[in-house]
Motif scaffolding. Structure first.
Motif, PDB file in Angstrom:
ATOM      1  N   ARG A 157     -44.370 -30.049  13.159  1.00  0.00           N
ATOM      2  CA  ARG A 157     -43.114 -30.784  13.301  1.00  0.00           C
ATOM      3  C   ARG A 157     -41.928 -29.891  12.958  1.00  0.00           C
ATOM      4  NH1 ARG A 157     -43.428 -36.163  13.969  1.00  0.00           N
ATOM      5  NH2 ARG A 157     -41.303 -36.447  13.295  1.00  0.00           N
ATOM      6  N   ASN A 189     -52.202 -42.143   6.508  1.00  0.00           N
ATOM      7  CA  ASN A 189     -50.914 -41.722   7.049  1.00  0.00           C
ATOM      8  C   ASN A 189     -50.373 -40.510   6.299  1.00  0.00           C
ATOM      9  OD1 ASN A 189     -51.067 -43.765   8.879  1.00  0.00           O
ATOM     10  ND2 ASN A 189     -49.568 -45.083   7.876  1.00  0.00           N
ATOM     11  N   ALA A 230     -47.122 -31.465   9.470  1.00  0.00           N
ATOM     12  CA  ALA A 230     -45.845 -31.053   8.870  1.00  0.00           C
ATOM     13  C   ALA A 230     -45.358 -29.720   9.433  1.00  0.00           C
ATOM     14  CB  ALA A 230     -45.982 -30.972   7.358  1.00  0.00           C
ATOM     15  N   VAL A 263     -49.348 -36.949   7.946  1.00  0.00           N
ATOM     16  CA  VAL A 263     -48.050 -36.294   7.740  1.00  0.00           C
ATOM     17  C   VAL A 263     -48.269 -34.852   7.306  1.00  0.00           C
ATOM     18  CG1 VAL A 263     -46.032 -36.250   6.233  1.00  0.00           C
ATOM     19  CG2 VAL A 263     -46.757 -38.391   7.260  1.00  0.00           C
ATOM     20  N   GLN A 264     -49.203 -34.647   6.385  1.00  0.00           N
ATOM     21  CA  GLN A 264     -49.483 -33.308   5.895  1.00  0.00           C
ATOM     22  C   GLN A 264     -50.053 -32.418   7.001  1.00  0.00           C
ATOM     23  OE1 GLN A 264     -52.231 -33.275   2.648  1.00  0.00           O
ATOM     24  NE2 GLN A 264     -51.598 -31.267   1.946  1.00  0.00           N
ATOM     25  N   LEU A 301     -43.759 -43.145   5.877  1.00  0.00           N
ATOM     26  CA  LEU A 301     -44.531 -43.360   4.650  1.00  0.00           C
ATOM     27  C   LEU A 301     -43.794 -44.321   3.734  1.00  0.00           C
ATOM     28  CD1 LEU A 301     -45.886 -39.872   3.573  1.00  0.00           C
ATOM     29  CD2 LEU A 301     -47.151 -41.798   4.493  1.00  0.00           C
ATOM     30  N   ASN A 303     -47.133 -41.874  13.268  1.00  0.00           N
ATOM     31  CA  ASN A 303     -47.372 -41.896  11.831  1.00  0.00           C
ATOM     32  C   ASN A 303     -47.382 -40.509  11.206  1.00  0.00           C
ATOM     33  OD1 ASN A 303     -47.482 -44.671  11.577  1.00  0.00           O
ATOM     34  ND2 ASN A 303     -49.663 -44.746  12.020  1.00  0.00           N
ATOM     35  N   SER A 304     -47.155 -39.469  12.005  1.00  0.00           N
ATOM     36  CA  SER A 304     -47.064 -38.133  11.438  1.00  0.00           C
ATOM     37  C   SER A 304     -45.655 -37.844  10.929  1.00  0.00           C
ATOM     38  CB  SER A 304     -47.472 -37.080  12.470  1.00  0.00           C
ATOM     39  OG  SER A 304     -46.540 -37.026  13.524  1.00  0.00           O
ATOM     40  N   SER A 305     -44.744 -38.772  11.121  1.00  0.00           N
ATOM     41  CA  SER A 305     -43.387 -38.615  10.610  1.00  0.00           C
ATOM     42  C   SER A 305     -43.342 -39.034   9.141  1.00  0.00           C
ATOM     43  CB  SER A 305     -42.423 -39.483  11.418  1.00  0.00           C
ATOM     44  OG  SER A 305     -41.151 -39.468  10.820  1.00  0.00           O
ATOM     45  N   PRO A 306     -42.757 -38.205   8.282  1.00  0.00           N
ATOM     46  CA  PRO A 306     -42.712 -38.561   6.856  1.00  0.00           C
ATOM     47  C   PRO A 306     -41.847 -39.786   6.575  1.00  0.00           C
ATOM     48  CG  PRO A 306     -41.609 -36.463   7.248  1.00  0.00           C
ATOM     49  CD  PRO A 306     -42.227 -36.872   8.535  1.00  0.00           C
TER      50      PRO A 306
END
Length: 89
Positions: A24, A13, A21, A17-18, A48, A42-45
């Motif tokens: 987004r 995850n 980023a 996110v990285q 995490l 799950n790409s939202s920080p």
């Protein structure tokens, strides 16, 4: 102690996110909320979770050291953290 699968999932995850980023950030600046919704959740920080780097414990994790309070105490008492010692007065 967290399972190895949980720790690996957290790492995946973090990579996700990285990866997303920059995209987004760009979509937020444009105000394109529909395209933002199309990205993986799950790409939202925000999704995490901070876990202990040694044990995977999810609670009581110090940001500076990335380890849980229990491991911090054990390592400090063993002298593994420079400059940290048990308080006495």
């Amino acid at each position: 102690m967290a399972s190895k699968a949980k720790i690996e999932k957290q790492k995946r995850n973090a990579r996700l996110v990285q990866k997303y980023a920059e995209k987004r950030k760009q979509l937020k600046e444009e105000g394109d909320w529909a395209a933002l919704d199309a990205l993986p959740r799950n790409s939202s920080p925000t999704r995490l979770r901070r876990l202990c780097a040694l044990t995977g414990r999810p609670r009581g994790v110090y940001r500076k050291f990335q380890i849980s309070r229990i491991m911090l105490r054990d390592m400090a008492l063993d002298g593994l953290i420079p400059g940290m010692k048990k308080a006495s007065w």
